[in-house]
Design a protein around this motif. Structure first.
Motif, PDB file in Angstrom:
ATOM      1  N   LYS A   1     -20.098 -15.725   1.808  1.00  0.00           N
ATOM      2  CA  LYS A   1     -18.566 -15.181   1.996  1.00  0.00           C
ATOM      3  C   LYS A   1     -17.730 -15.590   0.622  1.00  0.00           C
ATOM      4  CE  LYS A   1     -18.772 -16.197   6.781  1.00  0.00           C
ATOM      5  NZ  LYS A   1     -18.308 -17.167   7.970  1.00  0.00           N
ATOM      6  N   THR A   2     -18.031 -16.564  -0.097  1.00  0.00           N
ATOM      7  CA  THR A   2     -17.379 -17.036  -1.429  1.00  0.00           C
ATOM      8  C   THR A   2     -17.814 -15.847  -2.502  1.00  0.00           C
ATOM      9  OG1 THR A   2     -17.450 -19.427  -0.636  1.00  0.00           O
ATOM     10  CG2 THR A   2     -16.897 -18.830  -2.872  1.00  0.00           C
ATOM     11  N   MET A   3     -18.732 -15.502  -2.379  1.00  0.00           N
ATOM     12  CA  MET A   3     -19.416 -14.538  -3.534  1.00  0.00           C
ATOM     13  C   MET A   3     -18.702 -13.176  -3.316  1.00  0.00           C
ATOM     14  SD  MET A   3     -23.105 -13.747  -4.980  1.00  0.00           S
ATOM     15  CE  MET A   3     -23.065 -15.479  -5.708  1.00  0.00           C
ATOM     16  N   GLN A   4     -18.558 -12.872  -1.828  1.00  0.00           N
ATOM     17  CA  GLN A   4     -18.108 -11.529  -1.598  1.00  0.00           C
ATOM     18  C   GLN A   4     -16.790 -11.635  -2.002  1.00  0.00           C
ATOM     19  OE1 GLN A   4     -19.693  -8.778  -0.823  1.00  0.00           O
ATOM     20  NE2 GLN A   4     -21.962  -9.681  -0.583  1.00  0.00           N
ATOM     21  N   GLY A   5     -16.047 -12.631  -1.634  1.00  0.00           N
ATOM     22  CA  GLY A   5     -14.489 -12.720  -2.026  1.00  0.00           C
ATOM     23  C   GLY A   5     -14.289 -12.660  -3.404  1.00  0.00           C
ATOM     24  N   ALA A   6     -15.250 -13.176  -3.937  1.00  0.00           N
ATOM     25  CA  ALA A   6     -15.074 -13.300  -5.432  1.00  0.00           C
ATOM     26  C   ALA A   6     -15.143 -12.029  -6.261  1.00  0.00           C
ATOM     27  CB  ALA A   6     -15.961 -14.632  -6.018  1.00  0.00           C
ATOM     28  N   ILE A   7     -16.075 -11.383  -5.724  1.00  0.00           N
ATOM     29  CA  ILE A   7     -16.505  -9.942  -6.315  1.00  0.00           C
ATOM     30  C   ILE A   7     -15.370  -9.083  -6.178  1.00  0.00           C
ATOM     31  CG2 ILE A   7     -17.957  -7.864  -6.189  1.00  0.00           C
ATOM     32  CD1 ILE A   7     -20.343  -9.662  -5.297  1.00  0.00           C
ATOM     33  N   GLN A   8     -14.777  -9.290  -4.900  1.00  0.00           N
ATOM     34  CA  GLN A   8     -13.676  -8.222  -4.557  1.00  0.00           C
ATOM     35  C   GLN A   8     -12.502  -8.604  -5.724  1.00  0.00           C
ATOM     36  OE1 GLN A   8     -12.864  -8.346  -0.448  1.00  0.00           O
ATOM     37  NE2 GLN A   8     -14.803  -7.552   0.138  1.00  0.00           N
ATOM     38  N   SER A   9     -12.461 -10.022  -5.763  1.00  0.00           N
ATOM     39  CA  SER A   9     -11.166 -10.410  -6.354  1.00  0.00           C
ATOM     40  C   SER A   9     -11.406 -10.056  -7.923  1.00  0.00           C
ATOM     41  CB  SER A   9     -10.961 -11.839  -6.602  1.00  0.00           C
ATOM     42  OG  SER A   9     -10.791 -12.345  -5.074  1.00  0.00           O
ATOM     43  N   LEU A  10     -12.749  -9.929  -8.583  1.00  0.00           N
ATOM     44  CA  LEU A  10     -12.880  -9.614  -9.912  1.00  0.00           C
ATOM     45  C   LEU A  10     -12.922  -8.226  -9.977  1.00  0.00           C
ATOM     46  CD1 LEU A  10     -16.295 -11.492 -10.665  1.00  0.00           C
ATOM     47  CD2 LEU A  10     -14.030 -11.918 -11.624  1.00  0.00           C
ATOM     48  N   VAL A  11     -13.151  -7.187  -9.112  1.00  0.00           N
ATOM     49  CA  VAL A  11     -12.817  -5.678  -8.969  1.00  0.00           C
ATOM     50  C   VAL A  11     -11.582  -5.360  -9.238  1.00  0.00           C
ATOM     51  CG1 VAL A  11     -13.296  -3.530  -7.882  1.00  0.00           C
ATOM     52  CG2 VAL A  11     -15.085  -5.182  -8.221  1.00  0.00           C
ATOM     53  N   ALA A  12     -10.725  -6.205  -8.360  1.00  0.00           N
ATOM     54  CA  ALA A  12      -9.346  -5.937  -8.135  1.00  0.00           C
ATOM     55  C   ALA A  12      -8.471  -6.407  -9.506  1.00  0.00           C
ATOM     56  CB  ALA A  12      -8.716  -6.665  -7.051  1.00  0.00           C
ATOM     57  N   GLU A  13      -9.156  -7.588 -10.011  1.00  0.00           N
ATOM     58  CA  GLU A  13      -8.578  -8.000 -11.377  1.00  0.00           C
ATOM     59  C   GLU A  13      -8.947  -7.079 -12.548  1.00  0.00           C
ATOM     60  OE1 GLU A  13      -6.654 -11.030 -13.915  1.00  0.00           O
ATOM     61  OE2 GLU A  13      -6.660 -10.405 -11.741  1.00  0.00           O
ATOM     62  N   GLY A  14     -10.042  -6.483 -12.596  1.00  0.00           N
ATOM     63  CA  GLY A  14     -10.396  -5.499 -13.482  1.00  0.00           C
ATOM     64  C   GLY A  14      -9.654  -4.405 -13.589  1.00  0.00           C
ATOM     65  N   GLN A  15      -9.249  -3.827 -12.457  1.00  0.00           N
ATOM     66  CA  GLN A  15      -8.609  -2.777 -12.368  1.00  0.00           C
ATOM     67  C   GLN A  15      -7.066  -2.820 -13.136  1.00  0.00           C
ATOM     68  OE1 GLN A  15      -9.577   0.334 -11.415  1.00  0.00           O
ATOM     69  NE2 GLN A  15      -7.785   1.152 -11.883  1.00  0.00           N
ATOM     70  N   ARG A  16      -6.523  -4.164 -12.402  1.00  0.00           N
ATOM     71  CA  ARG A  16      -5.145  -4.341 -12.897  1.00  0.00           C
ATOM     72  C   ARG A  16      -5.213  -4.726 -14.369  1.00  0.00           C
ATOM     73  NH1 ARG A  16      -2.434  -8.693 -14.384  1.00  0.00           N
ATOM     74  NH2 ARG A  16      -4.135 -10.015 -14.401  1.00  0.00           N
ATOM     75  N   LEU A  17      -6.378  -5.277 -15.130  1.00  0.00           N
ATOM     76  CA  LEU A  17      -6.362  -5.435 -16.537  1.00  0.00           C
ATOM     77  C   LEU A  17      -6.558  -4.283 -17.222  1.00  0.00           C
ATOM     78  CD1 LEU A  17      -8.629  -8.598 -16.701  1.00  0.00           C
ATOM     79  CD2 LEU A  17      -6.198  -8.343 -17.069  1.00  0.00           C
ATOM     80  N   GLN A  18      -7.172  -3.235 -16.594  1.00  0.00           N
ATOM     81  CA  GLN A  18      -7.439  -1.927 -17.314  1.00  0.00           C
ATOM     82  C   GLN A  18      -6.040  -0.933 -17.367  1.00  0.00           C
ATOM     83  OE1 GLN A  18      -9.979   0.671 -14.916  1.00  0.00           O
ATOM     84  NE2 GLN A  18     -10.346   2.351 -16.365  1.00  0.00           N
ATOM     85  N   ASP A  19      -5.141  -1.346 -16.196  1.00  0.00           N
ATOM     86  CA  ASP A  19      -4.008  -0.737 -16.255  1.00  0.00           C
ATOM     87  C   ASP A  19      -3.203  -1.217 -17.327  1.00  0.00           C
ATOM     88  OD1 ASP A  19      -4.974   1.134 -14.268  1.00  0.00           O
ATOM     89  OD2 ASP A  19      -3.851  -0.067 -12.786  1.00  0.00           O
ATOM     90  N   LYS A  20      -3.084  -2.697 -17.439  1.00  0.00           N
ATOM     91  CA  LYS A  20      -2.456  -3.410 -18.392  1.00  0.00           C
ATOM     92  C   LYS A  20      -2.581  -2.902 -19.809  1.00  0.00           C
ATOM     93  CE  LYS A  20      -0.711  -8.030 -19.521  1.00  0.00           C
ATOM     94  NZ  LYS A  20      -0.903  -9.308 -19.370  1.00  0.00           N
ATOM     95  N   LEU A  21      -3.980  -2.754 -20.019  1.00  0.00           N
ATOM     96  CA  LEU A  21      -4.375  -2.784 -21.371  1.00  0.00           C
ATOM     97  C   LEU A  21      -4.102  -1.159 -21.688  1.00  0.00           C
ATOM     98  CD1 LEU A  21      -6.186  -3.199 -23.781  1.00  0.00           C
ATOM     99  CD2 LEU A  21      -8.135  -2.327 -22.597  1.00  0.00           C
ATOM    100  N   LYS A  22      -4.026  -0.181 -20.781  1.00  0.00           N
ATOM    101  CA  LYS A  22      -3.644   1.112 -21.194  1.00  0.00           C
ATOM    102  C   LYS A  22      -2.036   1.169 -21.613  1.00  0.00           C
ATOM    103  CE  LYS A  22      -3.627   5.705 -19.042  1.00  0.00           C
ATOM    104  NZ  LYS A  22      -3.867   6.637 -17.978  1.00  0.00           N
ATOM    105  N   LYS A  23      -1.425   0.427 -20.878  1.00  0.00           N
ATOM    106  CA  LYS A  23      -0.183   0.299 -20.845  1.00  0.00           C
ATOM    107  C   LYS A  23       0.284  -0.246 -22.420  1.00  0.00           C
ATOM    108  CE  LYS A  23       1.660   0.076 -16.097  1.00  0.00           C
ATOM    109  NZ  LYS A  23       2.342  -0.684 -15.413  1.00  0.00           N
ATOM    110  N   SER A  24      -0.530  -1.237 -22.552  1.00  0.00           N
ATOM    111  CA  SER A  24      -0.372  -1.988 -24.214  1.00  0.00           C
ATOM    112  C   SER A  24      -0.682  -0.980 -25.266  1.00  0.00           C
ATOM    113  CB  SER A  24      -1.332  -3.017 -24.214  1.00  0.00           C
ATOM    114  OG  SER A  24      -0.775  -4.041 -23.198  1.00  0.00           O
ATOM    115  N   GLU A  25      -1.763  -0.083 -25.294  1.00  0.00           N
ATOM    116  CA  GLU A  25      -1.979   0.698 -26.137  1.00  0.00           C
ATOM    117  C   GLU A  25      -1.093   1.685 -26.359  1.00  0.00           C
ATOM    118  OE1 GLU A  25      -5.792   2.034 -24.936  1.00  0.00           O
ATOM    119  OE2 GLU A  25      -6.913   0.255 -25.866  1.00  0.00           O
ATOM    120  N   ILE A  26      -0.481   2.382 -25.313  1.00  0.00           N
ATOM    121  CA  ILE A  26       0.481   3.330 -25.337  1.00  0.00           C
ATOM    122  C   ILE A  26       1.793   2.810 -25.949  1.00  0.00           C
ATOM    123  CG2 ILE A  26       1.965   4.888 -24.077  1.00  0.00           C
ATOM    124  CD1 ILE A  26      -0.194   5.296 -21.855  1.00  0.00           C
ATOM    125  N   ALA A  27       2.090   1.668 -25.660  1.00  0.00           N
ATOM    126  CA  ALA A  27       3.434   1.103 -26.229  1.00  0.00           C
ATOM    127  C   ALA A  27       3.093   0.710 -27.784  1.00  0.00           C
ATOM    128  CB  ALA A  27       3.548  -0.273 -25.625  1.00  0.00           C
TER     129      ALA A  27
END
Length: 745
Positions: free
Chosen positions: A195-221
């Motif tokens: 249960k802990t691993m599944q929750g952690a994987i989901q958290s990692l995927v969500a965090e990766g998507q958020r970081l990807q959007d943030k990196l894109k905004k940084s490059e555009i700026a």
């Protein structure tokens, strides 16, 4: 006639009051010798208690129901580097005590115990349902409580193993419970980990998507900033500006130094302080075209003059012509140097103009550098933010890939090391252990009781004990012996004499050697042919009559005419010992002048021994002894021809009769019964004798155990037995009555 006592005896008697406290203090301590003696005397106590403990242990064993124990073993280890850690640090391991205790408590949790109950379907068993309906919530709660009390979890010392011990009456059930407890704990930890691993994987995927959007905004700026500020090659422009700024600074410094030098030289020229040579050394003057041309011509003419000087004399026309040219050139140079101020003034103005231009260029470059620095600040902020977002995003992508690859490959924190086996024998009750411990407990209790008895025992036990506590010499030691028949041949030899011996002589055979030793000691102390011995005791039943009787028999066996007088007028026993009728006259009748000496002096059935019984009873024996002239007995006995007088007296502590007889005796012997009479009572009796002026000659220890003597009595036992035939020779019955000599006229 008084018997002289030994000097050592006198010093001992004088030191008795002073050392009394020391002897009492030393007797209060328990030493090994006393303990061993107490164990010999009371060995029946630990033996009896051991047997009783053995019986109780066996009875308890028969009443107990068998209890079986099954053990499963789990092994734990430190966790591997956690793949789910966001900061790359290792997860905490199970090596510390808190983590281990947490794991053990987790094994006792309701979730794990509930898994055990569910897997084994224990709620269907009446023993676990507690009378509730099978499968109900109440039955489950009762089963959880019962199973929790049956499971005992412990960590093996210095290992990484955890034991799951289960005890109960059913061997198969306890084995199943122990095994299932380990399996349930492992399964519970695996479920929690999944249960802990599944929750952690989901958290990692969500965090990766958020970081990807943030990196894109940084490059555009950052791109927008470069385009709006034309900062595509900002770093290169900044390097060029800094390089040029550095060069201008260096050139400006050089020009400033040159200007200052010209100004110094100009000031010196104006003040006419510089000679011609220094003016020529100035770079500004020396580099002037006119000056340099004239100096060149002067140098050329001087070289020509040097050549002519080698060929011609100074008065030669050619030589003089060259000198005239040089002189003309010197005059021209002097006129030109006269205008040096104007030359220096012109050079200073040129230097100032050049310095001003360099300063303007330097300020322009500094302004440009500041503008580039301002652009670089925001540029660097955007660049660092973009690089940080990119690094975090790449780290999360790496973690996600690792989790996908290593899913199911990590070592669990705990795993099954060994499952329980069905026990073949019960762990309790253990017959050997239970019976043995109860027997040992009874034995130890017996030893403790013996220790208490010995600590509370203030009696005299050994010869050394008597010397230490009483500080009085021990003259007689009467062992607590019994008649033994050592061999059939000796029995046949002694049977021929039995019918000739009186009961006293038969009893005397067992203690004859002890009284011979006592007789020999008091014989060496006597200084007269006729001696009176008084036997006293502190309390009744000390063996005073026994000692006086057998001392008299021992003296008579030596051929000494002996008179045994019973002065215990309250509890007379001599008449009974020698079979004399109670109505026969005795000491009381003689003192009251109601009988003569010959009438009260009776035969005891032993040669050379006469008995004087107590006679009839009187109301107050102490007053009789103090008023009726008891001292006449000594004179009458010695006049009748007796060599020794032995007086049996009343106890010292209960009555004072004996204190009235002190002047009769030449020696007084105090009988002490070993292992019975407290030492303080004996000391009180000695104190009474001292207060009345009766000298105490020594002690006679009665019923002394053979091992408590200062030497091994048994070692000489066989030697004594070989001489028993000779012992009875002088102890023959009297055939002529009293055998008392005729009285002297």
């Amino acid at each position: 006639m008084q018997l002289a006592t030994l000097p050592t005896l006198q010093s001992s008697m004088e030191a008795l009051p002073r050392l009394e406290n020391d002897s009492e203090a030393s007797s209060s301590f328990l030493n090994p010798a006393q303990m061993m003696d107490g164990m010999r005397r009371h060995c029946w106590i630990p033996i009896t208690l051991s047997i009783f403990g053995m019986i109780l242990g066996y009875a308890y064993f028969k009443r107990q129901k068998p209890v079986y124990e099954a053990t499963s073993v789990a092994q734990f280890g430190s966790e591997q580097n956690s793949l789910l850690s966001m900061n790359g640090m290792n997860a905490p391991g199970l090596g510390d005590e808190k983590s281990i205790n947490t794991l053990i408590q987790a094994a006792k949790s309701r979730e794990v115990v509930g898994r055990v109950i569910t897997e084994l379907n224990l709620t269907q068993l009446p023993a676990f349902s507690g009378g509730h309906a099978a499968g109900s919530k109440e039955a489950r709660e009762n089963a959880i409580s019962l199973v929790s009390s049956m499971i005992r979890i412990s960590l093996r010392k210095d290992t990484r193993l955890i034991d799951f011990n289960v005890t109960g009456a059913d061997p198969e059930l306890v084995a199943s419970l122990s095994s299932q407890a380990v399996l349930s704990l492992v399964a519970e930890l695996e479920d929690q980990k999944s249960k802990t691993m599944q929750g952690a994987i989901q958290s990692l995927v969500a965090e990766g998507q958020r970081l990807q959007d943030k990196l894109k905004k940084s490059e555009i700026a950052m791109h927008d900033y470069k385009r709006s500020n034309q900062a595509i090659s900002l770093d290169e422009r900044k390097d060029l500006v800094l390089t040029k700024l550095k060069e201008l600074g260096t050139e400006l410094n050089h020009q400033s130094k040159e200007r200052l030098t010209l100004e110094t030289h100009l000031q010196a020229c104006r003040e006419e302080k510089l000679p011609r040579d220094q003016l020529l050394n100035l770079p500004t003057i020396a580099s002037h075209p006119k000056v340099s041309g004239i100096l060149s011509q002067i140098g050329s003419q001087k070289a020509t003059l040097a050549v002519l000087a080698e060929r011609y004399k100074p008065k030669h026309p050619k030589y003089e012509a060259v000198e005239a040219v040089i002189s003309n050139l010197e005059q021209q140079l002097t006129s030109i140097l006269a205008d040096a101020v104007n030359l220096l003034q012109s050079s200073c103005e040129n230097a100032q103009e050049l310095e001003r231009k360099l300063q303007e260029q330097l300020k322009k470059q500094e302004s440009e550098a500041l503008d580039l620095e301002h652009l670089a600040v925001q540029y660097n902020v955007l660049k660092r933010e973009m690089e940080s977002d990119q690094a975090v995003y790449e780290s999360v992508l790496t973690r996600i890939k690792q989790v996908d690859v290593s899913k199911g490959m990590e070592t669990p924190p705990i795993w099954v090391h060994q499952l329980a086996m069905v026990p073949g024998e019960p762990m309790s009750p253990n017959a050997k252990k239970l019976v043995g411990s109860s027997t040992a407990g009874g034995f130890m209790l017996g030893l403790a009781i013996i220790g208490l008895i010995v600590m509370q025992d203030r009696s005299i036990r050994t010869v050394d004990d008597a010397r230490e506590k009483l500080r009085v010499p021990v003259l007689g030691m009467i062992a607590n012996l019994h008649q033994h028949i050592d061999s059939a041949q000796h029995g046949k030899h002694a049977a021929s004499h039995e019918h000739e011996l009186t009961p006293v002589l038969k009893e005397h055979k067992n203690v004859a050697e002890s009284f011979r030793e006592f007789r020999a000691i008091i014989a060496r102390m006597a200084r007269s042919q006729q001696t009176c011995h008084m036997i006293v005791s502190a309390v009744p039943d000390e063996g005073k009559t026994f000692v006086s009787t057998h001392l008299a028999v021992s003296l008579a066996s030596q051929g000494l005419r002996t008179l045994l007088i019973d002065m215990d007028l309250r509890r007379s026993q001599l008449a009974q010992v020698f079979g004399i009728a109670e109505n026969r006259k005795g000491v009381v009748d003689l003192l009251l002048e109601e009988a003569t000496f010959d009438e009260v002096c009776l035969s005891g059935g032993i040669a050379h021994l006469a008995i004087m019984a107590a006679g009839r009873r009187v109301a107050n024996p102490a007053e009789l002894l103090s008023t009726c002239g008891v001292e006449r007995l000594r004179e009458m006995a010695f006049q009748a021809g007796f060599d020794r007088i032995v007086i049996d007296t009343a106890p010292l502590i209960p009555v004072n009769d004996t204190l009235e007889l002190g002047h009769l005796a030449d020696s007084t012997f105090l009988v002490v019964r070993c292992n019975r009479t407290p030492s303080d009572i004996v000391q009180e009796a000695i104190r009474k004798l001292q207060q009345t002026g009766i000298p105490l000659t020594g002690l006679v220890l009665n019923r002394l155990k053979q091992r408590s003597r200062s030497y091994n009595y048994y070692y000489h036992r066989s030697y004594y037995n070989t001489m028993e035939a000779e012992e009875t020779a002088p102890l023959r019955p009297s055939t002529r009555g009293l055998n008392a000599p005729a009285q002297e006229q």
